[in-house]
Scaffold this motif. Structure first.
Motif, mmCIF file in Angstrom:
data_model
loop_
_atom_site.group_PDB
_atom_site.id
_atom_site.type_symbol
_atom_site.label_atom_id
_atom_site.label_comp_id
_atom_site.label_asym_id
_atom_site.label_seq_id
_atom_site.Cartn_x
_atom_site.Cartn_y
_atom_site.Cartn_z
ATOM 1 N N THR A 1 -2.514 9.441 -4.796
ATOM 2 C CA THR A 1 -0.874 9.092 -4.451
ATOM 3 C C THR A 1 -0.314 8.296 -5.803
ATOM 4 O OG1 THR A 1 -1.491 8.552 -2.104
ATOM 5 C CG2 THR A 1 0.690 7.730 -3.269
ATOM 6 N N ALA A 2 0.594 9.000 -6.431
ATOM 7 C CA ALA A 2 1.310 8.236 -7.441
ATOM 8 C C ALA A 2 1.674 6.808 -7.201
ATOM 9 C CB ALA A 2 2.457 9.303 -8.024
ATOM 10 N N PRO A 3 1.616 5.941 -8.228
ATOM 11 C CA PRO A 3 2.063 4.433 -7.791
ATOM 12 C C PRO A 3 3.571 4.500 -7.227
ATOM 13 C CG PRO A 3 0.980 4.906 -9.960
ATOM 14 C CD PRO A 3 1.171 6.183 -9.472
ATOM 15 N N SER A 4 3.581 3.512 -6.197
ATOM 16 C CA SER A 4 4.848 3.719 -5.628
ATOM 17 C C SER A 4 5.851 2.538 -6.270
ATOM 18 C CB SER A 4 4.759 2.851 -3.972
ATOM 19 O OG SER A 4 3.908 1.777 -4.328
ATOM 20 N N GLY A 5 6.939 2.399 -5.942
ATOM 21 C CA GLY A 5 8.043 1.695 -6.557
ATOM 22 C C GLY A 5 7.541 -0.016 -6.637
ATOM 23 N N PRO A 6 7.068 -0.473 -5.491
ATOM 24 C CA PRO A 6 6.286 -1.960 -5.604
ATOM 25 C C PRO A 6 5.272 -1.816 -6.598
ATOM 26 C CG PRO A 6 6.934 -1.357 -3.402
ATOM 27 C CD PRO A 6 6.900 -0.224 -4.227
ATOM 28 N N HIS A 7 4.423 -0.938 -6.537
ATOM 29 C CA HIS A 7 3.314 -0.959 -7.404
ATOM 30 C C HIS A 7 3.822 -1.161 -8.729
ATOM 31 C CE1 HIS A 7 -0.267 0.659 -9.669
ATOM 32 N NE2 HIS A 7 -0.935 0.049 -8.918
ATOM 33 N N ILE B 1 -6.151 -6.348 -15.111
ATOM 34 C CA ILE B 1 -5.481 -6.966 -14.063
ATOM 35 C C ILE B 1 -4.907 -5.540 -13.195
ATOM 36 C CG2 ILE B 1 -3.046 -7.617 -13.120
ATOM 37 C CD1 ILE B 1 -3.256 -9.399 -15.918
ATOM 38 N N GLU B 2 -5.334 -5.654 -11.890
ATOM 39 C CA GLU B 2 -4.986 -4.578 -11.142
ATOM 40 C C GLU B 2 -4.101 -4.697 -9.648
ATOM 41 O OE1 GLU B 2 -5.926 -1.493 -11.644
ATOM 42 O OE2 GLU B 2 -7.727 -1.681 -12.749
ATOM 43 N N VAL B 3 -3.130 -3.791 -9.468
ATOM 44 C CA VAL B 3 -2.207 -3.952 -8.465
ATOM 45 C C VAL B 3 -2.872 -3.031 -7.472
ATOM 46 C CG1 VAL B 3 0.183 -3.617 -7.442
ATOM 47 C CG2 VAL B 3 -0.345 -4.588 -10.054
ATOM 48 N N VAL B 4 -3.206 -3.518 -6.452
ATOM 49 C CA VAL B 4 -4.022 -2.602 -4.999
ATOM 50 C C VAL B 4 -3.204 -1.725 -4.857
ATOM 51 C CG1 VAL B 4 -4.973 -2.808 -2.854
ATOM 52 C CG2 VAL B 4 -5.303 -4.839 -4.573
ATOM 53 N N SER B 5 -3.806 -0.548 -4.868
ATOM 54 C CA SER B 5 -3.309 0.788 -4.354
ATOM 55 C C SER B 5 -3.084 0.788 -2.890
ATOM 56 C CB SER B 5 -3.966 1.918 -4.711
ATOM 57 O OG SER B 5 -3.751 3.072 -4.297
ATOM 58 N N ARG B 6 -2.142 1.238 -2.221
ATOM 59 C CA ARG B 6 -1.865 1.214 -0.789
ATOM 60 C C ARG B 6 -2.955 2.333 -0.305
ATOM 61 N NH1 ARG B 6 3.374 0.940 1.984
ATOM 62 N NH2 ARG B 6 4.465 1.442 0.091
ATOM 63 N N SER B 7 -3.170 3.423 -1.106
ATOM 64 C CA SER B 7 -3.876 4.591 -0.567
ATOM 65 C C SER B 7 -5.274 4.333 -0.694
ATOM 66 C CB SER B 7 -3.469 5.973 -1.313
ATOM 67 O OG SER B 7 -3.514 5.913 -2.509
ATOM 68 N N ASN B 8 -5.751 3.524 -1.745
ATOM 69 C CA ASN B 8 -7.251 3.170 -1.937
ATOM 70 C C ASN B 8 -7.666 1.819 -2.323
ATOM 71 O OD1 ASN B 8 -9.914 3.706 -2.452
ATOM 72 N ND2 ASN B 8 -9.544 5.143 -4.380
ATOM 73 N N ASP C 1 -2.271 -7.938 -4.740
ATOM 74 C CA ASP C 1 -2.470 -7.162 -3.381
ATOM 75 C C ASP C 1 -0.930 -7.148 -2.692
ATOM 76 O OD1 ASP C 1 -2.875 -5.736 -1.340
ATOM 77 O OD2 ASP C 1 -5.133 -6.489 -0.863
ATOM 78 N N PRO C 2 -0.174 -6.078 -2.920
ATOM 79 C CA PRO C 2 1.115 -6.108 -2.235
ATOM 80 C C PRO C 2 0.957 -5.911 -0.928
ATOM 81 C CG PRO C 2 1.235 -4.775 -4.426
ATOM 82 C CD PRO C 2 -0.255 -5.156 -4.076
ATOM 83 N N ARG C 3 0.005 -5.406 -0.266
ATOM 84 C CA ARG C 3 -0.158 -5.200 1.020
ATOM 85 C C ARG C 3 -0.351 -6.439 1.861
ATOM 86 N NH1 ARG C 3 -5.642 -2.973 2.206
ATOM 87 N NH2 ARG C 3 -6.063 -4.743 0.611
ATOM 88 N N PRO D 1 6.989 -7.807 -5.387
ATOM 89 C CA PRO D 1 7.440 -7.147 -4.393
ATOM 90 C C PRO D 1 6.005 -6.748 -3.420
ATOM 91 C CG PRO D 1 7.183 -5.547 -6.011
ATOM 92 C CD PRO D 1 7.009 -6.978 -6.795
ATOM 93 N N ARG D 2 6.118 -6.597 -2.276
ATOM 94 C CA ARG D 2 5.228 -6.266 -1.174
ATOM 95 C C ARG D 2 5.441 -4.788 -0.796
ATOM 96 N NH1 ARG D 2 3.901 -10.653 2.245
ATOM 97 N NH2 ARG D 2 2.405 -9.083 3.070
ATOM 98 N N TYR D 3 4.312 -4.229 -0.265
ATOM 99 C CA TYR D 3 4.635 -2.877 0.476
ATOM 100 C C TYR D 3 5.232 -2.942 1.593
ATOM 101 C CZ TYR D 3 1.084 -1.221 -2.977
ATOM 102 O OH TYR D 3 0.325 -0.916 -4.164
ATOM 103 N N SER D 4 6.116 -1.942 2.104
ATOM 104 C CA SER D 4 6.797 -2.292 3.330
ATOM 105 C C SER D 4 5.811 -1.660 4.343
ATOM 106 C CB SER D 4 8.123 -1.369 3.354
ATOM 107 O OG SER D 4 7.906 0.174 2.990
#
Length: 188
Positions: free
Chosen positions: A36-42, A106-113, A137-139, A183-186
């Motif tokens: 998955t390409a990084p999302s807006g919140p990422h 620094i890592e922003v946690v991926s929603r998909s992995n 972790d935006p989750r 931001p957080r993931y919706s």
């Protein structure tokens, strides 16, 4: 991993970088592909972290969010942190950055992995000699600062973990920034 196998994986990753979506990295277990390409919140989290850090760091340091990656050929590992704290002088030259030159990854946690950030990189970054690993972790709206590499029977590991929640200040190396407004993931 043999040098020949690592070279073949590295060539494959380079050939796929522009051909397939997502991000490729190499670990001792093989190639990691976050489809998955990084999302807006990422991406917004990366941008805000970069700006906040560069406001408080000395001018000769950079919160870098671009290419290249960090690589340790003998270990057979190539990673691409979302944000790398590094001296401008250590960015000169061609090829991958020396992971030992990083002040922090620094890592922003991926929603998909998410396991790639919370498990694989927790193992790989101390092995590469990166002294500080920070996870956002935006989750969950939380994260952790991992530091103090020490040797264990299973290889180098971080000895210290400081958890935080969004809204608190977080200290990364010598600099403290706010996590307010990240931001957080919706849901969904």
């Amino acid at each position: 991993m043999t040098a020949h196998l690592y070279k073949a994986m590295r060539e494959f990753v380079q050939s796929m970088d522009d051909a397939l979506p997502g991000k490729f990295e190499i670990t001792r277990e093989g190639i990691v592909h976050d489809l998955t390409a990084p999302s807006g919140p990422h991406e917004l989290t990366r941008a805000r972290l970069r700006r906040r850090l560069e406001k408080v760091m000395p001018e000769d340091l950079v919160a870098h969010t671009g290419t290249p990656d960090v690589e340790d050929v003998p270990e057979g590992i190539m990673r691409h942190p979302d944000v790398m704290l590094i001296a401008e002088a250590d960015m000169e030259g061609d090829g991958s950055f020396d992971p030992c030159a990083l002040i922090a990854a620094i890592e922003v946690v991926s929603r998909s992995n998410p396991d790639n950030d919370w498990v694989s990189k927790v193992r790989d970054y101390p092995l590469l000699g990166i002294p500080l690993y920070v996870i956002f972790d935006p989750r969950t709206g939380s994260g952790a600062v991992l530091s103090d590499i020490h040797q264990t029977p299973n290889g180098p590991r971080y000895a210290t973990r400081k958890d935080f929640v969004y809204g608190e200040d977080v200290t990364i190396a010598d600099w403290t920034i706010s996590t307010e407004g990240l931001p957080r993931y919706s849901e969904g």
